[in-house]
Design a protein around this motif. Structure first.
Motif, mmCIF file in Angstrom:
data_model
loop_
_atom_site.group_PDB
_atom_site.id
_atom_site.type_symbol
_atom_site.label_atom_id
_atom_site.label_comp_id
_atom_site.label_asym_id
_atom_site.label_seq_id
_atom_site.Cartn_x
_atom_site.Cartn_y
_atom_site.Cartn_z
ATOM 1 N N PRO A 105 6.622 -0.823 -6.469
ATOM 2 C CA PRO A 105 6.934 -2.017 -7.386
ATOM 3 C C PRO A 105 6.942 -1.622 -8.820
ATOM 4 N N ASP A 106 7.322 -2.323 -9.705
ATOM 5 C CA ASP A 106 7.345 -2.113 -11.236
ATOM 6 C C ASP A 106 5.805 -1.932 -11.730
ATOM 7 N N GLU A 107 4.945 -2.665 -11.084
ATOM 8 C CA GLU A 107 3.714 -2.522 -11.625
ATOM 9 C C GLU A 107 2.561 -2.654 -10.368
ATOM 10 N N ILE A 108 1.475 -2.109 -10.661
ATOM 11 C CA ILE A 108 0.414 -1.985 -9.765
ATOM 12 C C ILE A 108 -0.767 -2.234 -10.335
ATOM 13 N N ILE A 109 -1.679 -3.280 -9.828
ATOM 14 C CA ILE A 109 -2.837 -3.717 -10.351
ATOM 15 C C ILE A 109 -3.960 -3.252 -9.154
ATOM 16 N N VAL A 110 -4.865 -2.474 -9.893
ATOM 17 C CA VAL A 110 -5.965 -1.941 -9.077
ATOM 18 C C VAL A 110 -7.083 -2.561 -9.248
ATOM 19 N N SER A 111 -8.130 -2.587 -8.385
ATOM 20 C CA SER A 111 -9.458 -3.242 -8.598
ATOM 21 C C SER A 111 -10.409 -2.468 -9.240
ATOM 22 N N GLU A 112 -10.224 -1.215 -9.504
ATOM 23 C CA GLU A 112 -11.297 -0.378 -10.014
ATOM 24 C C GLU A 112 -10.432 0.547 -11.189
ATOM 25 N N ALA A 113 -11.266 0.779 -12.250
ATOM 26 C CA ALA A 113 -10.470 1.931 -13.263
ATOM 27 C C ALA A 113 -10.565 3.049 -12.802
ATOM 28 N N LEU A 114 -9.401 3.823 -12.923
ATOM 29 C CA LEU A 114 -9.088 5.063 -12.474
ATOM 30 C C LEU A 114 -9.386 6.166 -13.284
ATOM 31 N N GLU A 115 -10.013 7.303 -13.053
ATOM 32 C CA GLU A 115 -10.251 8.357 -13.760
ATOM 33 C C GLU A 115 -8.927 9.141 -14.307
ATOM 34 N N ASN A 116 -8.056 9.012 -13.597
ATOM 35 C CA ASN A 116 -6.725 9.785 -14.021
ATOM 36 C C ASN A 116 -5.611 8.952 -13.900
ATOM 37 N N THR A 117 -5.555 7.684 -14.681
ATOM 38 C CA THR A 117 -4.461 6.722 -14.767
ATOM 39 C C THR A 117 -3.293 7.345 -14.939
#
Length: 402
Positions: A105-117
């Motif tokens: 998709p164009d956008e992905i929303i995740v439930s956790e803050a990633l270390e390597n976004t």
């Protein structure tokens, strides 16, 4: 409402009221769909919501998909994890693996803050050949949707663990009933399916400690036997399968179930003796599953290697597990048989058309890539095949289209 229905379903299942449990399950599914439609209403564009929760040594990663502003539903993925794994680590790994095989998709929303976004965004953007954004801090509707996704993931994981718990109790019961030294790591079950000897198929389904291993299911074509000879069919499939597997003792199952009575089980034991399987793996068990009194479901007899019927009470978790495995073998065999029978009957239908013999039938199937291509072809297309005139082409077309 969902929580109430889940409790009712579990209660009905424990009381062996499976039809009532199924009704509660269907109600839960309908309520979830209502929830999903509500919390994704109003979104624009294409986005995925990804929520991850952990419990014990399992994690559930649930993906909610929105395309062109419309919900395409969700799918849970269950993975085993180490105790020191974090939800953020699992999401990072999942994003790369999942989207290397699925459209982004164009956008992905995740439930956790990633270390390597930044690294994850760059990798996904290279896969999609366009800019992909991965976000965690969201507000308003997106925040509420993410919270709902997390609750759904938690409920999915709870149900999964409850199911695993039920499976573990069945395995424990099987250990006791069969007096095993330990829980079986691998079980295989065989069934034969045909219609008056036509299109005979043999199925092999495989179960492990976590249930069915569908990637290892196998379906066998049975040939060169007397039509309807189930004993010969079973001997053939067991010989073919274990002639190869005997060279890899680690792949031999701990228990083999044969769908059939003493006759089928005796045939199977003869094959295994001839292949020296019991010398290769002395602990291997072979059991027959025979129709019980009046051939009623749920009253099956389980027969051991000494051709003696084991005393297993109806409703015992061990018997429920055996029935589950047998039913899966039966379903898989019937499905394969029906497909083969349908193809054989349709293919033979071609030869019954005046002017179409075996050679012409082969030409048609090759030219159109199979029977579906022949069925989809028009009269003019059929006439392009050498030797087929308009009258024959019309006859072929009418055969499939009335």
């Amino acid at each position: 409402l969902i929580a109430t229905q889940v409790q009712a379903m579990e209660s009905a299942s424990q009381n062996l009221e499976f039809e009532k449990a199924a009704e509660h399950r269907d109600t839960i599914e309908q309520l979830r769909k209502i929830n999903e439609r509500q919390f994704v209403t109003g979104f624009q564009g294409n986005l995925d919501l990804i929520a991850c929760v952990l419990e014990q040594d399992f994690a559930c990663i649930q993906v909610f998909m929105v395309r062109a502003g419309s919900s395409l539903g969700n799918k849970p993925f269950f993975v085993r994890c180490k105790l020191d794994n974090s939800a953020a680590e699992l999401i990072e790994t999942f994003l790369i693996q999942h989207y290397s095989r699925h459209p982004l998709p164009d956008e992905i929303i995740v439930s956790e803050a990633l270390e390597n976004t930044a690294l994850v965004e760059r990798t996904l953007s290279e896969l999609a050949k366009r800019q992909i954004r991965v976000k965690h801090q969201v507000r308003d509707r997106r925040k509420r949707a993410l919270e709902m996704a997390l609750r759904n993931a938690q409920e999915s994981l709870t149900r999964h663990l409850q199911s695993a718990s039920n499976l573990n109790s069945r395995y424990q019961s099987l250990i006791e009933v069969l007096n095993l030294a330990q829980a079986p790591e691998r079980m295989e079950c065989f069934d034969i399916s045909h219609t008056a000897g036509e299109a005979t198929k043999a199925s092999c389904v495989v179960f492990g400690r976590e249930g069915a291993i569908k990637s290892e299911y196998r379906l066998y074509n049975i040939r060169d036997i007397t039509e309807g000879d189930d004993y010969a069919a079973m001997r053939q499939v067991l010989s073919r399968r274990y002639q190869k597997q005997r060279q890899f003792p680690e792949k031999l199952p701990d228990i083999i179930f044969i769908d059939g009575g003493k006759g089928q089980l005796s045939s199977a034991l003869e094959i295994f003796e001839s292949l020296d399987l019991f010398q290769i793996k002395p602990s291997m068990r072979v059991l027959g599953i025979a129709k019980g009194p009046e051939r009623r479901a749920g009253y099956e007899d389980i027969i051991n290697e000494e051709l003696q019927t084991l005393d297993i009470a109806m409703g015992t978790p061990a018997l429920l597990l055996i029935q589950q495995i047998r039913d899966e073998a039966h379903r898989f065999a019937i499905t394969g048989h029906r497909k083969a029978r349908g193809k054989a009957r349709q293919a033979s239908t071609l030869e019954e058309i005046p002017g179409i013999g075996a050679r012409r039938r082969q030409q048609l199937l090759q030219a159109f890539g199979g029977l579906q291509g022949v069925k989809a072809a028009g009269v003019e297309e059929l006439m392009q095949i050498r030797g087929i005139n308009r009258e024959t082409a019309q006859a072929i077309y009418d055969t499939f289209h009335g």
